[in-house]
Design a protein around this motif. Structure first.
Motif, PDB file in Angstrom:
ATOM      1  N   MET A  81     129.880 -19.148 -13.812  1.00 26.85           N
ATOM      2  CA  MET A  81     128.521 -18.665 -13.097  1.00 26.85           C
ATOM      3  C   MET A  81     127.312 -19.127 -12.709  1.00 26.85           C
ATOM      4  O   MET A  81     126.923 -20.030 -13.820  1.00 26.85           O
ATOM      5  N   ALA A  82     127.001 -19.384 -11.812  1.00 20.80           N
ATOM      6  CA  ALA A  82     125.609 -20.401 -11.269  1.00 20.80           C
ATOM      7  C   ALA A  82     124.608 -19.797 -12.367  1.00 20.80           C
ATOM      8  O   ALA A  82     124.259 -18.495 -12.526  1.00 20.80           O
ATOM      9  N   VAL A  83     123.333 -20.866 -11.872  1.00 22.64           N
ATOM     10  CA  VAL A  83     122.178 -20.578 -12.348  1.00 22.64           C
ATOM     11  C   VAL A  83     121.156 -20.772 -11.746  1.00 22.64           C
ATOM     12  O   VAL A  83     121.005 -22.111 -11.323  1.00 22.64           O
ATOM     13  N   PHE A  84     120.280 -19.216 -10.992  1.00 17.40           N
ATOM     14  CA  PHE A  84     118.948 -19.825 -10.941  1.00 17.40           C
ATOM     15  C   PHE A  84     118.185 -20.097 -11.811  1.00 17.40           C
ATOM     16  O   PHE A  84     117.916 -20.112 -13.082  1.00 17.40           O
ATOM     17  N   ALA A  85     116.724 -21.040 -11.542  1.00 17.22           N
ATOM     18  CA  ALA A  85     115.916 -21.575 -12.532  1.00 17.22           C
ATOM     19  C   ALA A  85     114.648 -20.105 -12.505  1.00 17.22           C
ATOM     20  O   ALA A  85     114.579 -19.185 -11.669  1.00 17.22           O
ATOM     21  N   GLU A  86     113.869 -20.557 -13.556  1.00 16.09           N
ATOM     22  CA  GLU A  86     113.284 -19.281 -13.503  1.00 16.09           C
ATOM     23  C   GLU A  86     112.208 -19.335 -13.039  1.00 16.09           C
ATOM     24  O   GLU A  86     111.680 -20.212 -12.174  1.00 16.09           O
ATOM     25  N   GLY A  87     112.121 -17.972 -12.163  1.00 12.76           N
ATOM     26  CA  GLY A  87     111.171 -17.679 -11.109  1.00 12.76           C
ATOM     27  C   GLY A  87     111.560 -17.939  -9.272  1.00 12.76           C
ATOM     28  O   GLY A  87     110.233 -17.669  -8.622  1.00 12.76           O
ATOM     29  N   THR A  88     112.489 -18.649  -9.266  1.00 11.05           N
ATOM     30  CA  THR A  88     112.952 -18.877  -8.141  1.00 11.05           C
ATOM     31  C   THR A  88     113.782 -17.817  -7.115  1.00 11.05           C
ATOM     32  O   THR A  88     114.249 -17.075  -7.585  1.00 11.05           O
ATOM     33  N   PRO A  89     113.338 -17.961  -6.123  1.00  9.83           N
ATOM     34  CA  PRO A  89     113.908 -16.633  -5.585  1.00  9.83           C
ATOM     35  C   PRO A  89     115.934 -16.272  -5.634  1.00  9.83           C
ATOM     36  O   PRO A  89     116.687 -17.595  -5.753  1.00  9.83           O
ATOM     37  N   CYS A  90     116.342 -15.714  -5.749  1.00  8.27           N
ATOM     38  CA  CYS A  90     117.885 -15.106  -6.171  1.00  8.27           C
ATOM     39  C   CYS A  90     118.373 -13.994  -5.105  1.00  8.27           C
ATOM     40  O   CYS A  90     119.640 -14.049  -5.324  1.00  8.27           O
ATOM     41  N   TRP A  91     117.480 -13.403  -4.328  1.00  4.05           N
ATOM     42  CA  TRP A  91     118.209 -12.447  -4.000  1.00  4.05           C
ATOM     43  C   TRP A  91     116.877 -11.571  -2.755  1.00  4.05           C
ATOM     44  O   TRP A  91     115.676 -11.775  -2.822  1.00  4.05           O
ATOM     45  N   ALA A  92     117.745 -11.177  -1.979  1.00  8.34           N
ATOM     46  CA  ALA A  92     116.531 -10.682  -1.015  1.00  8.34           C
ATOM     47  C   ALA A  92     117.400  -9.082  -0.229  1.00  8.34           C
ATOM     48  O   ALA A  92     118.410  -9.529  -0.129  1.00  8.34           O
ATOM     49  N   ASP A  93     116.531  -7.771  -0.593  1.00  9.57           N
ATOM     50  CA  ASP A  93     116.966  -6.600   0.717  1.00  9.57           C
ATOM     51  C   ASP A  93     116.245  -5.884   1.359  1.00  9.57           C
ATOM     52  O   ASP A  93     114.858  -6.528   1.429  1.00  9.57           O
ATOM     53  N   VAL A  94     116.076  -5.225   1.791  1.00 11.58           N
ATOM     54  CA  VAL A  94     115.357  -4.338   3.272  1.00 11.58           C
ATOM     55  C   VAL A  94     116.013  -3.152   2.953  1.00 11.58           C
ATOM     56  O   VAL A  94     117.143  -2.896   2.881  1.00 11.58           O
ATOM     57  N   GLN A  95     115.075  -2.554   3.057  1.00 10.32           N
ATOM     58  CA  GLN A  95     114.491  -1.078   2.373  1.00 10.32           C
ATOM     59  C   GLN A  95     114.633  -0.119   3.919  1.00 10.32           C
ATOM     60  O   GLN A  95     113.843  -0.479   4.553  1.00 10.32           O
ATOM     61  N   LEU A  96     115.778   0.332   3.993  1.00  9.56           N
ATOM     62  CA  LEU A  96     115.427   0.945   5.807  1.00  9.56           C
ATOM     63  C   LEU A  96     116.165   2.723   5.515  1.00  9.56           C
ATOM     64  O   LEU A  96     116.603   2.586   5.176  1.00  9.56           O
ATOM     65  N   PRO A  97     115.439   3.166   6.625  1.00 10.11           N
ATOM     66  CA  PRO A  97     115.212   4.380   7.142  1.00 10.11           C
ATOM     67  C   PRO A  97     117.118   4.881   7.435  1.00 10.11           C
ATOM     68  O   PRO A  97     117.300   6.457   6.701  1.00 10.11           O
ATOM     69  N   ASP A  98     117.528   4.227   7.908  1.00  9.87           N
ATOM     70  CA  ASP A  98     118.515   3.848   7.981  1.00  9.87           C
ATOM     71  C   ASP A  98     119.471   3.084   8.377  1.00  9.87           C
ATOM     72  O   ASP A  98     119.675   1.877   8.869  1.00  9.87           O
ATOM     73  N   ILE A  99     120.362   3.127   7.787  1.00  9.99           N
ATOM     74  CA  ILE A  99     121.083   1.666   6.581  1.00  9.99           C
ATOM     75  C   ILE A  99     122.120   1.318   7.735  1.00  9.99           C
ATOM     76  O   ILE A  99     122.727   0.487   7.914  1.00  9.99           O
ATOM     77  N   GLU A 100     122.740   3.236   9.073  1.00 12.02           N
ATOM     78  CA  GLU A 100     124.060   2.066  10.189  1.00 12.02           C
ATOM     79  C   GLU A 100     123.704   1.858  10.916  1.00 12.02           C
ATOM     80  O   GLU A 100     123.878   0.759  11.213  1.00 12.02           O
ATOM     81  N   ALA A 101     122.259   2.049  10.917  1.00 15.60           N
ATOM     82  CA  ALA A 101     121.195   1.244  12.440  1.00 15.60           C
ATOM     83  C   ALA A 101     121.763  -0.217  11.888  1.00 15.60           C
ATOM     84  O   ALA A 101     120.689  -0.950  13.169  1.00 15.60           O
ATOM     85  N   GLY A 102     120.713  -0.409  10.869  1.00 13.87           N
ATOM     86  CA  GLY A 102     120.547  -1.291   9.649  1.00 13.87           C
ATOM     87  C   GLY A 102     121.550  -2.652   9.814  1.00 13.87           C
ATOM     88  O   GLY A 102     121.402  -3.197  10.495  1.00 13.87           O
ATOM     89  N   LYS A 103     122.820  -2.370   9.811  1.00 15.41           N
ATOM     90  CA  LYS A 103     123.646  -3.161   9.425  1.00 15.41           C
ATOM     91  C   LYS A 103     124.304  -3.200  11.138  1.00 15.41           C
ATOM     92  O   LYS A 103     125.070  -4.764  11.138  1.00 15.41           O
TER      93      LYS A 103
END
Length: 331
Positions: free
Chosen positions: A1-23
């Motif tokens: 398993m890889a290791v991210f440095a403390e405080g660095t970006p490790c994920w991003a997500d978007v909160q959407l009202p319409d998931i199918e439209a987002g896909k």
């Protein structure tokens, strides 16, 4: 398993009202496919980002970046001691570890991710369709600079061109420079709308910024900042067809490497330097009170890929200066 440095970006997500439209939108724009259960976006089978169902209409439609930590509880206490605050206290998300939401002294909201049994952080960066950079925009420069240094131990490098004030960040213990930096801090000046809040803007690498803009408009989104060139790539800021804002960047082809077109380099662990200021829609990024997109099953686990070559910093100053000349639209 890889290791991210403390405080660095490790994920991003978007909160959407319409998931199918987002896909449909992001599938066409970035070529993403989606896990039917976790809603993780994938590029050639590798995790690139996540979609989150927006279950409360009071919450913003927004992209959220998550910073890696080995202990979310300890980090939460450091955040509060340094003048930030917890929007959502650390809570367990099963095999995905522990997640939380925090706000810096300027009100910019970001996520925290403490890894669990499942390695679900970024598996790709800097290639077309994947995360490549984060920027914190603030009106509270001194407090924010002190905050990130105290909480995460970021190694800062100031870039000053004319009246522009921009700081580039590298992980704690690293040598500052273009081979380690992953994000930066920009100042919201009087050139921008007065109601623009402190916020975080994330960027995705693309092969062709103009094509990404055209696709966004065709699918019902809009161009927040028109494409323009910098010494290190072409940049635009876009808003999807549900109101979430993000940046896109196409790195210029290296000499003798025309086959790459405008794609970003390789699979590096950290980002590319950008600096366009996003539009002033308070609802999109929202205040720290509203929170941001987070859910069990899409957060990041601690993990980081090896570092790779990056272009020299400098486009930050040029792009932020460009935005200051022409503030974002308010529609």
């Amino acid at each position: 398993m890889a290791v991210f440095a403390e405080g660095t970006p490790c994920w991003a997500d978007v909160q959407l009202p319409d998931i199918e439209a987002g896909k449909r939108f992001y599938g066409e724009l970035f070529g993403w496919t989606f896990d039917p259960v976790t809603l993780e976006a994938r590029i050639d089978g590798r995790r690139a980002a996540g979609l989150v169902p927006k279950r409360d209409g009071r919450m913003p439609t927004t992209w959220t970046v998550y910073l890696a930590t080995g202990d979310a509880g300890v980090l939460a206490r450091r955040i509060e001691a340094a003048g930030g605050r917890m929007v959502m206290a650390p809570y367990p998300v099963g095999p995905y570890g522990v997640t939380a939401l925090a706000a810096d002294p300027g009100g910019a909201v970001f996520g925290l991710r403490q890894g669990g049994e499942r390695d679900d952080g970024f598996q790709t960066r800097m290639e077309p369709g994947s995360f490549c950079w984060m920027e914190v925009y603030t009106r509270e420069k001194d407090a924010v600079d002190t905050f990130y240094a105290a909480v995460f131990g970021y190694v800062a490098q100031d870039l000053a061109e004319g009246s522009l004030d921009y700081q580039v960040w590298s992980p704690p213990g690293s040598r500052p420079g273009d081979d380690t930096s992953f994000g930066g801090r920009a100042v919201i000046t009087d050139a921008f709308p007065a109601e623009m809040p402190g916020h975080v803007l994330i960027y995705f690498a693309v092969q062709d910024v103009d094509a990404a803009c055209a696709a966004t408009v065709r699918m019902g989104g809009r161009i927040t900042n028109e494409p323009f060139d910098t010494p290190h790539g072409r940049i635009a800021v876009l808003t999807d067809n549900q109101g979430a804002r993000f940046g896109v960047l196409a790195e210029p082809a290296a000499e003798g490497d025309s086959a790459k077109g405008g794609s970003a380099k390789g699979d590096s662990a950290e980002g590319f330097r950008t600096g366009d200021a996003p539009e002033g829609e308070p609802e999109v990024e929202g205040s720290a009170e509203t929170g941001a997109g987070t859910r069990a099953g899409t957060g990041a686990e601690a993990g980081e890929e090896s570092l790779a070559d990056r272009p020299a910093p400098g486009s930050t100053a040029k792009t932020a200066e460009k935005s200051a000349e022409k503030p974002d639209d308010m529609t």
